[in-house]
Design a protein around this motif. Structure first.
Motif, PDB file in Angstrom:
ATOM      1  N   VAL A 241       3.020  14.287   9.513  1.00 41.00           N
ATOM      2  CA  VAL A 241       2.534  12.998   9.020  1.00 41.00           C
ATOM      3  C   VAL A 241       1.384  13.294   8.069  1.00 41.00           C
ATOM      4  CG1 VAL A 241       1.434  10.817   9.643  1.00 41.00           C
ATOM      5  CG2 VAL A 241       3.160  11.822  11.157  1.00 41.00           C
ATOM      6  N   PRO A 242       1.366  12.798   6.850  1.00 40.58           N
ATOM      7  CA  PRO A 242       2.382  11.946   6.236  1.00 40.58           C
ATOM      8  C   PRO A 242       3.467  12.735   5.482  1.00 40.58           C
ATOM      9  CG  PRO A 242       0.455  12.059   4.822  1.00 40.58           C
ATOM     10  CD  PRO A 242       0.178  12.948   5.995  1.00 40.58           C
ATOM     11  N   GLY A 243       3.387  14.075   5.516  1.00 37.11           N
ATOM     12  CA  GLY A 243       4.346  14.888   4.761  1.00 37.11           C
ATOM     13  C   GLY A 243       5.797  14.474   4.919  1.00 37.11           C
ATOM     14  N   ASN A 244       6.296  14.487   6.160  1.00 27.26           N
ATOM     15  CA  ASN A 244       7.677  14.082   6.373  1.00 27.26           C
ATOM     16  C   ASN A 244       7.824  12.565   6.478  1.00 27.26           C
ATOM     17  OD1 ASN A 244       7.688  16.853   8.541  1.00 27.26           O
ATOM     18  ND2 ASN A 244       8.708  16.799   6.561  1.00 27.26           N
ATOM     19  N   LEU A 245       6.810  11.965   7.040  1.00 26.06           N
ATOM     20  CA  LEU A 245       6.893  10.531   7.287  1.00 26.06           C
ATOM     21  C   LEU A 245       5.469   9.946   7.307  1.00 26.06           C
ATOM     22  CD1 LEU A 245       9.115   8.402   8.007  1.00 26.06           C
ATOM     23  CD2 LEU A 245       8.587   8.826  10.404  1.00 26.06           C
ATOM     24  N   ALA A 246       5.229   9.059   6.371  1.00 31.96           N
ATOM     25  CA  ALA A 246       3.924   8.385   6.363  1.00 31.96           C
ATOM     26  C   ALA A 246       3.968   7.263   7.386  1.00 31.96           C
ATOM     27  CB  ALA A 246       3.627   7.829   4.981  1.00 31.96           C
ATOM     28  N   VAL A 247       2.804   6.903   7.918  1.00 33.29           N
ATOM     29  CA  VAL A 247       2.779   5.895   8.979  1.00 33.29           C
ATOM     30  C   VAL A 247       1.687   4.848   8.750  1.00 33.29           C
ATOM     31  CG1 VAL A 247       2.341   5.503  11.435  1.00 33.29           C
ATOM     32  CG2 VAL A 247       3.686   7.486  10.729  1.00 33.29           C
ATOM     33  N   VAL A 248       2.085   3.612   8.932  1.00 29.96           N
ATOM     34  CA  VAL A 248       1.132   2.504   8.978  1.00 29.96           C
ATOM     35  C   VAL A 248       1.522   1.663  10.186  1.00 29.96           C
ATOM     36  CG1 VAL A 248       0.306   0.405   7.864  1.00 29.96           C
ATOM     37  CG2 VAL A 248       0.790   2.415   6.487  1.00 29.96           C
TER      38      VAL A 248
ATOM     39  N   HIS B 173       0.839  -1.204   0.000  1.00 33.85           N
ATOM     40  CA  HIS B 173       0.000   0.000   0.000  1.00 33.85           C
ATOM     41  C   HIS B 173       0.877   1.260   0.000  1.00 33.85           C
ATOM     42  CE1 HIS B 173      -2.796   3.075   1.526  1.00 33.85           C
ATOM     43  NE2 HIS B 173      -1.919   3.301   2.486  1.00 33.85           N
ATOM     44  N   LEU B 174       1.900   1.257   0.838  1.00 35.19           N
ATOM     45  CA  LEU B 174       2.795   2.418   0.896  1.00 35.19           C
ATOM     46  C   LEU B 174       3.530   2.599  -0.439  1.00 35.19           C
ATOM     47  CD1 LEU B 174       4.239   1.951   4.513  1.00 35.19           C
ATOM     48  CD2 LEU B 174       2.842   3.883   3.702  1.00 35.19           C
TER      49      LEU B 174
ATOM     50  N   LYS C 147      -1.413   8.527   3.192  1.00 33.40           N
ATOM     51  CA  LYS C 147      -1.746   9.041   1.844  1.00 33.40           C
ATOM     52  C   LYS C 147      -0.635   9.954   1.378  1.00 33.40           C
ATOM     53  CE  LYS C 147      -6.180   7.576   1.775  1.00 33.40           C
ATOM     54  NZ  LYS C 147      -7.178   8.113   2.715  1.00 33.40           N
ATOM     55  N   LYS C 148      -0.397   9.922   0.097  1.00 29.12           N
ATOM     56  CA  LYS C 148       0.673  10.812  -0.411  1.00 29.12           C
ATOM     57  C   LYS C 148       0.133  12.233  -0.501  1.00 29.12           C
ATOM     58  CE  LYS C 148       4.896  11.082  -2.034  1.00 29.12           C
ATOM     59  NZ  LYS C 148       6.085  10.295  -1.706  1.00 29.12           N
TER      60      LYS C 148
ATOM     61  N   LYS D 247       2.491   1.660  -3.372  1.00 27.56           N
ATOM     62  CA  LYS D 247       1.521   2.165  -4.353  1.00 27.56           C
ATOM     63  C   LYS D 247       1.257   3.655  -4.178  1.00 27.56           C
ATOM     64  CE  LYS D 247      -1.108  -1.993  -5.508  1.00 27.56           C
ATOM     65  NZ  LYS D 247      -2.221  -2.810  -4.983  1.00 27.56           N
ATOM     66  N   GLU D 248       1.301   4.089  -2.937  1.00 21.16           N
ATOM     67  CA  GLU D 248       1.078   5.510  -2.670  1.00 21.16           C
ATOM     68  C   GLU D 248       2.270   6.340  -3.128  1.00 21.16           C
ATOM     69  OE1 GLU D 248      -1.380   7.453  -1.303  1.00 21.16           O
ATOM     70  OE2 GLU D 248      -2.745   5.746  -1.433  1.00 21.16           O
ATOM     71  N   GLY D 249       3.325   5.664  -3.500  1.00 20.99           N
ATOM     72  CA  GLY D 249       4.482   6.384  -4.040  1.00 20.99           C
ATOM     73  C   GLY D 249       5.664   6.515  -3.087  1.00 20.99           C
ATOM     74  N   TYR D 250       5.580   5.871  -1.943  1.00 17.98           N
ATOM     75  CA  TYR D 250       6.700   5.947  -1.018  1.00 17.98           C
ATOM     76  C   TYR D 250       7.798   4.989  -1.471  1.00 17.98           C
ATOM     77  CZ  TYR D 250       3.486   8.620   1.767  1.00 17.98           C
ATOM     78  OH  TYR D 250       2.588   9.575   2.173  1.00 17.98           O
ATOM     79  N   LYS D 251       9.027   5.424  -1.306  1.00 16.62           N
ATOM     80  CA  LYS D 251      10.160   4.626  -1.804  1.00 16.62           C
ATOM     81  C   LYS D 251      11.067   4.160  -0.660  1.00 16.62           C
ATOM     82  CE  LYS D 251      10.106   5.413  -6.492  1.00 16.62           C
ATOM     83  NZ  LYS D 251       8.658   5.675  -6.592  1.00 16.62           N
TER      84      LYS D 251
END
Lengths: 340, 340
Positions: A270-277, A175-176, A339-340, A178-182
DNA sequence: TGACTTTGTTAAATCGGTTTAGCAAAGCTA
DNA sequence: TAGCTTTGCTAAACCGATTTAACAAAGTCA
């Protein structure tokens, strides 16, 4: 004024306590006790407010109608909610629950199981800590009914109910992605338990399947007994430097809650600097701002099914049954922290 | 392979079970059992892995070493944490805990108390729901040791441990006033319990003392069994209209958590649009953004002292002692949800 | 009327410990 | 050597229920 006993009723009515016992257990008809006497006994029992002594009953029948629940910590909302579901389901079957918090310590759970085994409970529901294999094997040998929840030992053929941790972690990580996180990090615990290792594996596999290199520096493994300082260190490292992460997966809510506190205290967005799950879904995640994407476990089902399996084990003496090994799906709750 | 009993040891060694019992209870010396025999018994007990049957012991001695804990809901972190403290303290005294969630229903707590009273526990720690006065009086009459926590009934001379709810609410409200808020609301529950009414009274008194008129429209009293919809309605009303509030005091964490969720879902800024202070201090309040100002209860102290009082009651048969009625101070945790 | 059933009830064993009361043998005193 | 004390141990009651085995009384059948 002492409590009234079976004998008190028998003496007052001038009958035997056998008769009283039979009548009050509904076996009057079966044993041909006359209608008249039955009524008399029941009336007297009510008059004296007779309540059978469960201890005496338990001694004779070998049943306590109590189940022992061994979990890490009843104060942890994850176990609190699970405990509540277990209590509810047990109650439907006329059972009570004795709970023990093991703090994930094998030695402590060992003591607790040993004490409760001394005739205090009919069976166990256990969330076994690392290193408690031996204790579980002893239960197996002694043919004590038990069900494991949340974790299990692959090498022991127990009854258990767990969730598919690998898949849950895999899906969450995907999911992360897909949201574009690398640069996705994982904060987990140094625990040999299979559920923990599977979460980490799921995370790694999802990265690998997406052709993202697994950076060991973004995997933070906290000490087994982790405090907030440990989490703070991990989050701080993930927040800056060359290995800076843009998203993080917390593998338990205990870690996740502390992690979010640190993230906020560091002033990270969150989530700007760091997304969280995060695994699990405590109330906190709903009122966090932004609300936190969670991997919710079906606690109600885990609770009710574990009790049902235990009831089966306790009631059916039909030798060794095939163990029930259940793996449930988690429920991914997408919220804005990822979310991105 | 059955569990070994006292008798098994006695038979194997060719001695009486009296002797075995005395030796294993450390009364060998006292009863002049010879050193040699003592050692033999102890060795054999270890060899056969003897564990005394607690049920049998309990039947004879009338002691179960178990305490019954009746609370609203073990899944509620407030009670979960309290339960954990009670478990810890009880364990220090060699006691176990049987827990029952009453859901604040008098009928349910009545059932639970009645069942546990049938020889299953030595005493109770109870957070009594509205309407359970009669049940508490019965315990009093039957001379069953018990301690109330979180609430009490002024008309019943029980042992109890509570916090100063009036003062806590007063101080919290005064805090909001000092911060410059003028239109301070209170969201509470329609519950006759004295702790709830005192919270409301403290709120009202603080306003009155500051010469702020108490606007009934800003006091939202939720149904006894409140759901999220009820809270949403209350918050929505407070957020707009003529009676619009600029700050709110939630009188329980259950309401507070739901309230914050609603506040966020309505897109209100905290404390910009609405400042927030809440009773209790769940994890959620620390990770909420902004973190929530809380009236934390000294759960550790409530837990440990309630157990200690109960132990006193259970051990000292010295007639009726003066009831211990403890009122503790809450701990006001100022966070940014209530700053101007 | 004697044998067999059925009816209605109970004495006693049992669960596994604790505790009371007391006994036999050895040691001591006079 | 009789009488008292101490030593070391045990039989049996007890806690409060359940359950097995059986028994007396009444009814039935041939």
């Amino acid at each position: 004024m002492k409590k009234t006993s079976l004998n008190d009723i028998a003496v007052e009515l001038g009958v035997s306590k056998t008769l009283v016992s039979l009548v009050l257990n509904g076996k009057g008809r079966e044993h041909r006790i006359s209608e008249k006497v039955c009524k008399k006994v029941i009336a007297k029992a009510k008059e004296l407010n007779y309540q059978p002594n469960q201890i005496a009953k338990g001694l004779r029948t070998g049943k306590t109608n109590t189940i022992g629940l061994i979990i890490a910590d009843i104060a942890n909302p994850f176990f609190g909610k699970l405990g509540r579901e277990i209590e509810n389901e047990a109650s439907k079957h006329g059972y009570r629950v004795m709970f023990c918090s093991s703090d994930e310590k094998a030695e402590k759970s060992k003591q607790q199981i040993e004490v409760l085994q001394q005739g205090l409970v009919d069976g166990f529901i256990i969330s076994p800590p690392t290193g408690s294999e031996e204790q579980i094997l002893k239960l197996e040998e002694a043919k004590i009914p038990y069900v494991l929840v949340d974790r299990f030992f692959p090498e022991i053929d127990s009854n258990y109910i767990v969730v598919d941790n690998f898949l849950a972690a895999y899906d969450a990580t995907q999911h992360l992605i897909k949201e574009g996180y690398k640069k996705i990090a994982c904060v987990t615990i140094n625990d040999k338990l299979v559920n923990m290792s599977q979460r980490l594996e799921g995370y790694k596999k999802a990265l690998a399947d997406a052709n993202i290199e697994v950076a060991e520096s973004r995997i933070k493994t906290l000490p087994f007994s982790h405090e907030k300082d440990d989490v703070l260190l991990a989050v701080t490292e993930l927040a800056g430097g060359a290995e800076k992460a843009d998203a993080v997966l917390f593998t338990t809510s205990k870690v996740g809650v502390m992690g979010l506190e640190c993230i906020h205290s560091l002033g990270l967005q969150v989530p700007g600097n760091l997304a969280v799950v995060s695994f699990d879904d405590p109330d906190a995640y709903r009122i966090s701002n932004p609300p936190v994407t969670a991997i919710a476990q079906p606690l109600k089902e885990i609770g009710s099914r574990s009790v049902k399996i235990l009831m089966d084990l306790m009631n059916k003496r039909k030798g060794k049954k095939n163990p029930q090994q259940v793996m449930l799906k988690t429920n991914f709750v997408e919220r804005s922290s990822s979310k991105k």
